[in-house]
Motif scaffolding. Structure first.
Motif, PDB file in Angstrom:
ATOM      1  N   UNK A 246      32.981 -30.836 -27.247  1.00 48.00           N
ATOM      2  CA  UNK A 246      33.470 -29.626 -27.906  1.00 48.00           C
ATOM      3  C   UNK A 246      33.605 -28.553 -26.839  1.00 48.00           C
ATOM      4  N   UNK A 247      34.664 -27.770 -26.947  1.00 45.76           N
ATOM      5  CA  UNK A 247      34.956 -26.766 -25.937  1.00 45.76           C
ATOM      6  C   UNK A 247      34.913 -25.363 -26.543  1.00 45.76           C
ATOM      7  N   UNK A 248      34.729 -24.371 -25.664  1.00 49.11           N
ATOM      8  CA  UNK A 248      34.758 -22.972 -26.077  1.00 49.11           C
ATOM      9  C   UNK A 248      35.576 -22.172 -25.077  1.00 49.11           C
ATOM     10  N   UNK A 249      36.478 -21.335 -25.595  1.00 52.83           N
ATOM     11  CA  UNK A 249      37.263 -20.419 -24.784  1.00 52.83           C
ATOM     12  C   UNK A 249      36.982 -18.987 -25.216  1.00 52.83           C
ATOM     13  N   UNK A 267      30.557 -27.214 -24.603  1.00 55.03           N
ATOM     14  CA  UNK A 267      29.324 -26.779 -25.260  1.00 55.03           C
ATOM     15  C   UNK A 267      28.650 -28.003 -25.857  1.00 55.03           C
ATOM     16  N   UNK A 268      27.356 -27.906 -26.066  1.00 57.69           N
ATOM     17  CA  UNK A 268      26.633 -29.008 -26.702  1.00 57.69           C
ATOM     18  C   UNK A 268      25.446 -28.474 -27.472  1.00 57.69           C
ATOM     19  N   UNK A 318      27.205 -21.840 -34.054  1.00 52.96           N
ATOM     20  CA  UNK A 318      25.927 -21.590 -33.385  1.00 52.96           C
ATOM     21  C   UNK A 318      25.191 -22.892 -33.085  1.00 52.96           C
ATOM     22  N   UNK A 319      25.256 -23.849 -33.998  1.00 53.59           N
ATOM     23  CA  UNK A 319      24.611 -25.139 -33.745  1.00 53.59           C
ATOM     24  C   UNK A 319      25.356 -25.895 -32.649  1.00 53.59           C
ATOM     25  N   UNK A 320      26.687 -25.900 -32.712  1.00 54.75           N
ATOM     26  CA  UNK A 320      27.465 -26.601 -31.689  1.00 54.75           C
ATOM     27  C   UNK A 320      27.235 -26.015 -30.300  1.00 54.75           C
TER      28      UNK A 320
END
Length: 404
Positions: A246-249, A267-268, A318-320
């Motif tokens: 999973x990614x975050x930008x 993210x993890x 938030x969990x991810x």
């Protein structure tokens, strides 16, 4: 993001959600500059409408299913309708109107009423303003501004009911309306379901800072004011089924142009598996979640930290991201969970390494239309299987004394 199945769809979806978040940020900024007496609530504390007056416009925020105020309050534009129209038009532009099915929350009944002409005009203005910025996000907008009828068509084309066969986009244009109106957390959620399974998810969280500990910071101060004063930006998170990633930008500033990968980072989920150290989230609203039963489960399993009550699918985010370990949601009798409230967030948690089931330990079923039919008591999302098993055990142990 590597090339592969759904890579084009995910690329477009991420950019479109960035666009939608930009629209929402403008609306919320205007909203927060108004007086509190412009927020109207029903006796059960559910939001009815907000009239936001800026220098040139009045903006109307509406919770799905609630009635409009008197006609004099209707010179307004709705954030929900504007986002839905924008996302619908952009997806159909990218993939073809004949080949796309969209499940979404809003319809056009109110907008089509004769007394809603001013409201419709504001929606048209907001949508065309957003679409004009499409090139900034690497997308192609319309050659000329859309007419009111074209925008109504874009909204009304989001009329799919989903189901077990075929490919369906699932949109929640503004998830967490109360959070949105109150300057708190909300999300723009876009997912894809194929043959009954969620295969792609994008979650835009404009008030959830990309910086570490963004959730805990938000519980201590107004997230919008904090973000403005510090220059922080929110985030867009995304994933596809089977990637194990999973990614975050970061959201882009108004004067910036989106360029892939836009500082994306993986993210993890958290590695915490001790209940005494775990942070758990639950909905703010009491109308569709039983806080007392959740408190009983928390006590049984040994959770010591106070729950973080968070609006919208930001709880899944938030969990991810590893900033919380548990999300518990126990619906009250008669409440039916809708697929657009969960699809994107569930897949993000799963691909980031977490576990999501109903409260009986069974996978959520997205194949049965717009509702999560057959749901056993509630929804449990955890950062790992060890915590998840303990929560499920505590649910069964607490069930006989519950009032659900």
């Amino acid at each position: 993001m590597e090339d592969g199945k759904y890579s084009k769809e995910l690329n477009v979806a991420v950019r479109v959600v960035h666009m939608a978040c930009s629209l929402c940020e403008k609306v919320q900024k205007q909203l927060l500059s108004t007086n509190s007496d412009q927020v109207k609530s029903k006796d059960d504390d559910s939001l009815v409408t907000v009239a936001v007056r800026g220098p040139e416009t009045t903006i109307h925020i509406r919770l799905a299913g609630m009635a409009l105020l008197k006609p004099s309050d209707a010179k307004v534009s709705s954030g929900h309708w504007s986002v839905q129209a924008t996302v619908s038009w952009m997806l159909k532009k990218a993939f073809g109107s004949q080949n796309i099915s969209i499940v979404a929350e809003e319809d056009i009944q109110t907008l089509c009423k004769s007394e809603s002409q001013s409201l419709l005009a504001m929606v048209v203005s907001a949508v065309n303003g957003c679409l004009a910025e499409a090139p900034r996000f690497g997308l192609h907008g319309p050659e000329k501004p859309l007419s009111a009828s074209e925008i109504l068509e874009a909204i009304s084309q989001c009329n799919s009911r989903g189901g077990p066969l075929g490919q369906h986009w699932v949109l929640d244009p503004v998830d967490g309306t109360l959070g949105f109106v109150r300057g708190d957390q909300y999300a723009v959620a876009l997912a894809m379901i194929e043959n009954g399974e969620v295969v792609m998810g994008v979650l835009g969280c404009p008030n959830y800072s990309v910086k570490d500990d963004g959730l805990n910071k938000y519980t201590q101060e107004n997230p919008v004011m904090s973000k403005i004063s510090s220059g922080e930006v929110g985030c867009v998170m995304y994933t596809r089924k089977g990637s194990g990633k999973a990614w975050m930008q970061p959201l882009i500033h108004r004067d910036e142009t989106f360029e892939w990968p836009n500082s994306a980072k993986l993210v993890q989920v958290s590695s915490v598996d001790d209940p005494t150290l775990a942070t758990f989230c639950e909905p703010v609203e009491k109308t569709n979640s039983n806080h007392s039963f959740a408190a009983g489960v928390a006590s049984t399993v040994g959770l010591r930290n106070k729950p973080l009550r968070v609006y919208s699918m930001v709880k899944y985010a938030a969990i991810a991201r590893g900033e919380a370990e548990i999300y518990m949601r126990f619906a009250r009798a008669g409440y039916k969970e809708k697929i657009w409230d969960h699809a994107a967030g569930v897949l993000l948690v799963q691909e980031a390494g977490g576990v999501v089931t109903d409260a009986g330990g069974r996978p959520l079923d997205f194949s049965r239309g717009i509702y999560l039919e057959g749901l056993d008591r509630g929804i449990i999302a955890c950062s790992g299987i060890k915590l998840h098993d303990k929560i499920i055990g505590a649910v069964y142990a607490s069930w006989e004394s519950s009032n659900l």
